[in-house]
Design a protein around this motif. Structure first.
Motif, PDB file in Angstrom:
ATOM      1  N   LYS A 172       0.849  -1.178   0.000  1.00 14.49           N
ATOM      2  CA  LYS A 172       0.000   0.000   0.000  1.00 14.49           C
ATOM      3  C   LYS A 172       0.889   1.233   0.000  1.00 14.49           C
ATOM      4  O   LYS A 172       2.088   1.155   0.255  1.00 14.49           O
ATOM      5  CB  LYS A 172      -0.923   0.018   1.214  1.00 14.49           C
ATOM      6  CG  LYS A 172      -0.209  -0.048   2.565  1.00 14.49           C
ATOM      7  CD  LYS A 172      -1.210  -0.070   3.700  1.00 14.49           C
ATOM      8  CE  LYS A 172      -0.521  -0.162   5.058  1.00 14.49           C
ATOM      9  NZ  LYS A 172      -1.497  -0.159   6.164  1.00 14.49           N
ATOM     10  N   LEU A 173       0.307   2.383  -0.302  1.00 15.19           N
ATOM     11  CA  LEU A 173       1.072   3.617  -0.394  1.00 15.19           C
ATOM     12  C   LEU A 173       0.794   4.542   0.784  1.00 15.19           C
ATOM     13  O   LEU A 173       0.998   5.748   0.693  1.00 15.19           O
ATOM     14  CB  LEU A 173       0.754   4.339  -1.704  1.00 15.19           C
ATOM     15  CG  LEU A 173       1.085   3.578  -2.988  1.00 15.19           C
ATOM     16  CD1 LEU A 173       0.761   4.420  -4.218  1.00 15.19           C
ATOM     17  CD2 LEU A 173       2.547   3.161  -3.014  1.00 15.19           C
ATOM     18  N   THR A 174       0.322   3.985   1.880  1.00 13.09           N
ATOM     19  CA  THR A 174       0.076   4.784   3.081  1.00 13.09           C
ATOM     20  C   THR A 174       0.705   4.083   4.273  1.00 13.09           C
ATOM     21  O   THR A 174       1.048   2.909   4.217  1.00 13.09           O
ATOM     22  CB  THR A 174      -1.437   4.955   3.333  1.00 13.09           C
ATOM     23  OG1 THR A 174      -2.036   3.659   3.470  1.00 13.09           O
ATOM     24  CG2 THR A 174      -2.101   5.701   2.198  1.00 13.09           C
ATOM     25  N   GLY A 175       0.840   4.820   5.366  1.00 11.45           N
ATOM     26  CA  GLY A 175       1.373   4.235   6.590  1.00 11.45           C
ATOM     27  C   GLY A 175       2.886   4.309   6.665  1.00 11.45           C
ATOM     28  O   GLY A 175       3.569   4.773   5.753  1.00 11.45           O
ATOM     29  N   LYS A 176       3.421   3.802   7.768  1.00 10.74           N
ATOM     30  CA  LYS A 176       4.857   3.944   8.023  1.00 10.74           C
ATOM     31  C   LYS A 176       5.712   2.986   7.204  1.00 10.74           C
ATOM     32  O   LYS A 176       6.935   3.106   7.194  1.00 10.74           O
ATOM     33  CB  LYS A 176       5.147   3.762   9.508  1.00 10.74           C
ATOM     34  CG  LYS A 176       4.794   2.400  10.076  1.00 10.74           C
ATOM     35  CD  LYS A 176       5.102   2.370  11.570  1.00 10.74           C
ATOM     36  CE  LYS A 176       4.753   1.033  12.193  1.00 10.74           C
ATOM     37  NZ  LYS A 176       5.076   1.003  13.641  1.00 10.74           N
ATOM     38  N   ALA A 205       5.096   2.687   3.889  1.00 13.17           N
ATOM     39  CA  ALA A 205       4.721   3.065   2.525  1.00 13.17           C
ATOM     40  C   ALA A 205       5.919   3.137   1.590  1.00 13.17           C
ATOM     41  O   ALA A 205       5.755   3.029   0.370  1.00 13.17           O
ATOM     42  CB  ALA A 205       4.001   4.419   2.544  1.00 13.17           C
ATOM     43  N   TYR A 252       5.794   2.501  -2.465  1.00 14.31           N
ATOM     44  CA  TYR A 252       6.166   3.522  -3.444  1.00 14.31           C
ATOM     45  C   TYR A 252       7.281   3.030  -4.351  1.00 14.31           C
ATOM     46  O   TYR A 252       7.263   3.262  -5.561  1.00 14.31           O
ATOM     47  CB  TYR A 252       6.598   4.811  -2.737  1.00 14.31           C
ATOM     48  CG  TYR A 252       5.461   5.759  -2.444  1.00 14.31           C
ATOM     49  CD1 TYR A 252       4.946   6.578  -3.451  1.00 14.31           C
ATOM     50  CD2 TYR A 252       4.900   5.834  -1.173  1.00 14.31           C
ATOM     51  CE1 TYR A 252       3.898   7.444  -3.188  1.00 14.31           C
ATOM     52  CE2 TYR A 252       3.860   6.705  -0.900  1.00 14.31           C
ATOM     53  CZ  TYR A 252       3.359   7.518  -1.917  1.00 14.31           C
ATOM     54  OH  TYR A 252       2.318   8.372  -1.659  1.00 14.31           O
ATOM     55  N   LEU A 291       6.288   8.121   6.814  1.00 15.56           N
ATOM     56  CA  LEU A 291       4.869   7.973   7.086  1.00 15.56           C
ATOM     57  C   LEU A 291       4.113   8.901   6.142  1.00 15.56           C
ATOM     58  O   LEU A 291       4.005  10.104   6.378  1.00 15.56           O
ATOM     59  CB  LEU A 291       4.572   8.334   8.548  1.00 15.56           C
ATOM     60  CG  LEU A 291       3.119   8.194   9.023  1.00 15.56           C
ATOM     61  CD1 LEU A 291       2.644   6.761   8.887  1.00 15.56           C
ATOM     62  CD2 LEU A 291       2.978   8.676  10.455  1.00 15.56           C
ATOM     63  N   GLN A 292       3.622   8.351   5.056  1.00 19.20           N
ATOM     64  CA  GLN A 292       2.920   9.157   4.065  1.00 19.20           C
ATOM     65  C   GLN A 292       1.497   8.657   3.851  1.00 19.20           C
ATOM     66  O   GLN A 292       1.228   7.464   4.058  1.00 19.20           O
ATOM     67  CB  GLN A 292       3.692   9.138   2.735  1.00 19.20           C
ATOM     68  CG  GLN A 292       4.929  10.028   2.779  1.00 19.20           C
ATOM     69  CD  GLN A 292       5.480  10.325   1.393  1.00 19.20           C
ATOM     70  OE1 GLN A 292       6.654  10.554   1.237  1.00 19.20           O
ATOM     71  NE2 GLN A 292       4.628  10.345   0.385  1.00 19.20           N
ATOM     72  N   PRO A 293       0.592   9.546   3.442  1.00 11.57           N
ATOM     73  CA  PRO A 293       0.825  10.973   3.183  1.00 11.57           C
ATOM     74  C   PRO A 293       0.992  11.762   4.482  1.00 11.57           C
ATOM     75  O   PRO A 293       0.408  11.405   5.503  1.00 11.57           O
ATOM     76  CB  PRO A 293      -0.434  11.403   2.433  1.00 11.57           C
ATOM     77  CG  PRO A 293      -1.493  10.476   2.936  1.00 11.57           C
ATOM     78  CD  PRO A 293      -0.819   9.154   3.170  1.00 11.57           C
ATOM     79  N   ALA A 331       0.309  14.479   7.194  1.00  5.24           N
ATOM     80  CA  ALA A 331      -0.988  15.035   7.584  1.00  5.24           C
ATOM     81  C   ALA A 331      -1.061  16.542   7.382  1.00  5.24           C
ATOM     82  O   ALA A 331      -2.143  17.100   7.165  1.00  5.24           O
ATOM     83  CB  ALA A 331      -1.272  14.692   9.048  1.00  5.24           C
ATOM     84  N   ASP A 374       9.468  12.519   9.615  1.00  2.00           N
ATOM     85  CA  ASP A 374       8.479  13.483  10.104  1.00  2.00           C
ATOM     86  C   ASP A 374       9.161  14.776  10.531  1.00  2.00           C
ATOM     87  O   ASP A 374       8.715  15.877  10.193  1.00  2.00           O
ATOM     88  CB  ASP A 374       7.706  12.905  11.296  1.00  2.00           C
ATOM     89  CG  ASP A 374       6.658  11.885  10.878  1.00  2.00           C
ATOM     90  OD1 ASP A 374       6.305  11.847   9.686  1.00  2.00           O
ATOM     91  OD2 ASP A 374       6.191  11.126  11.747  1.00  2.00           O
TER      92      ASP A 374
END
Length: 426
Positions: free
Chosen positions: A124-128, A130, A134, A248-250, A252, A332
């Motif tokens: 997946k492309l979200t979360g820590k 990601a 990508y 961690l993307q995206p 916030a 971050d």
């Protein structure tokens, strides 16, 4: 011997001596003129073109004491001059090598494996985690990919350990899946055996990726491991392996920067006590009035994005290692403009062989946690301002994009791989 002959012989000896003296004088004069000429040319060359700015320093285990950023003008040979900061260990080398990579680098992706299971498809492309997703997506669609293995500099083993974990696969079954898959590639294709896997690589951000390859020791030893857990004490080999930034993307909130006047808190950290250094950090500084330290994650019930907003008001963000040395907190901190304080031993920082982390972070040993506040307070205001400004300049390197853009995290990882493309042909 008559007096006349003796006189004549003495005259001849004097003439020889005079000739020798004249020759020595001429040689001495020539030597002096030559020395003056070389001195002039050397002096002139020093003033006619700037010398390359090359730093041989590696990441220090002490706070940076010099963060002045210089800029050099780089002539790339096409009639255009570019400015590039010495945030890079070797600015000119990075500039020229990067452009060569963009033009020539080719990677072959093994086509085997069902893309609906664990191969070729990002988790997946979200979360820590990601970063892994990508990379999988970007490499498939990038200009670096070649369908001709004879053109390839490196070979990508597209197995996603994170995707296995997401489907609930046990650690034992993961190791079997990885072992069977790699052995099938070795049996079917000739490329692994040409270098014993030295020109192969795999990518995993989840720490399960380290455990999932335990049954394939030749993969760990020979192939390039691009991992988010680059810890020296668990077999990470800096000159061979690559540290993948855990992002961690995206994000916030938007990127921070050029807001030094708003950063009134000395230091900030909030998180779980899932490592020894975090336990000590919380125990020693949790009740301090100048350091904002919390031994638990900030509850969402306290307000919207309270955790992320703390980064905007803080000068130094503490980044202690968790269950692994890595932490998404470093990316971050960089994104939100808060100077990261690395508090993790045996850690090969992402892009460490490219970027000079001294210029935009503070790097400490874990034992320095007891003097943490004093160390941060001893950093002069002008040095903090310089660290902050430099931090803004490297933000682009820790941002994943789809499709990728020049100098972003994907291209920096590709550049690290490009540096490792030269292998011994057995």
């Amino acid at each position: 011997m008559t007096a006349g002959k003796l006189y004549q012989q003495l005259q001849q000896q004097q003439q020889v001596q005079l000739s020798m003296c004249s020759l020595k004088g001429s040689l001495l004069t020539l030597a002096i003129l030559t020395l003056i000429s070389f001195t002039y040319l050397s002096f002139n060359s020093l003033h006619s073109s700037p010398p390359p700015s090359i730093s041989a320093s590696s990441v220090s285990l002490l706070p940076a004491t010099e963060t002045t950023t210089k800029t050099v003008v780089v002539d790339v040979g096409d009639g255009e001059n570019d400015e590039i900061s010495d945030l890079y260990h070797s600015p000119r080398v990075f500039k020229l090598n990067y452009e060569e990579m963009e033009q020539n680098f080719k990677i072959y992706i093994y086509p085997d494996g069902d893309p609906n299971t664990f191969y070729q498809t990002p988790r997946k492309l979200t979360g820590k985690y990601a970063s892994e997703g990508y990379f999988f997506q970007n490499i498939r669609e990038s200009k670096f990919r070649t369908l001709d293995p004879d053109q390839a500099h490196l070979f990508f083993i597209p197995i996603s350990c994170h995707k296995m974990r997401g489907k609930g696969t046990s650690y034992e079954n993961m190791t079997v899946i990885v072992e069977n898959y790699v052995e099938s590639l070795i049996a079917k294709y000739p490329y692994w055996n040409r270098t014993l896997g030295a020109d192969h690589f795999f990518v995993t951000c989840h720490d399960v990726g380290v455990r999932a390859t335990e049954r394939v020791p030749f993969l760990i030893k020979n192939a390039i491991r691009v991992v988010c857990s680059p810890s020296y004490d668990v077999g990470f080999i800096p000159h061979k392996d690559v540290a993948l930034p855990q992002v961690l993307q995206p994000f916030a909130l938007p990127a921070g920067g050029n807001d030094v006047e708003n950063r009134t808190t000395l230091g900030f950290w909030a998180g779980h006590r899932n490592s020894r250094i975090r336990v000590i950090l919380a125990r020693v500084w949790e009740n301090d009035t100048e350091l904002d330290i919390s031994s638990n994650r900030i509850n969402r019930a306290t307000g919207h994005l309270v955790y992320q907003k703390r980064f905007y008001g803080t000068k130094f963000c503490i980044c202690p290692g968790g269950s692994q040395v890595n932490s998404a907190r470093i990316a971050d901190s960089i994104h939100y403009g808060c100077v990261p304080v690395i508090l993790s031993n045996y850690y090969d920082l992402p892009f460490n062989d490219i970027l000079d982390w001294h210029k935009f972070s503070v790097i400490l040993k874990e034992q320095d946690v007891y003097q943490l506040k004093q160390i941060l307070k001893d950093i002069p205001d002008n040095q903090f301002v310089s660290l902050h400004k430099n931090l803004i300049k490297v933000q682009k390197h820790f941002q994943w994009n789809s499709p990728p853009i020049k100098n972003d995290a994907f291209h920096m990882v590709m550049y690290d791989l490009w540096l490792r493309r030269h292998v011994i042909k057995y």
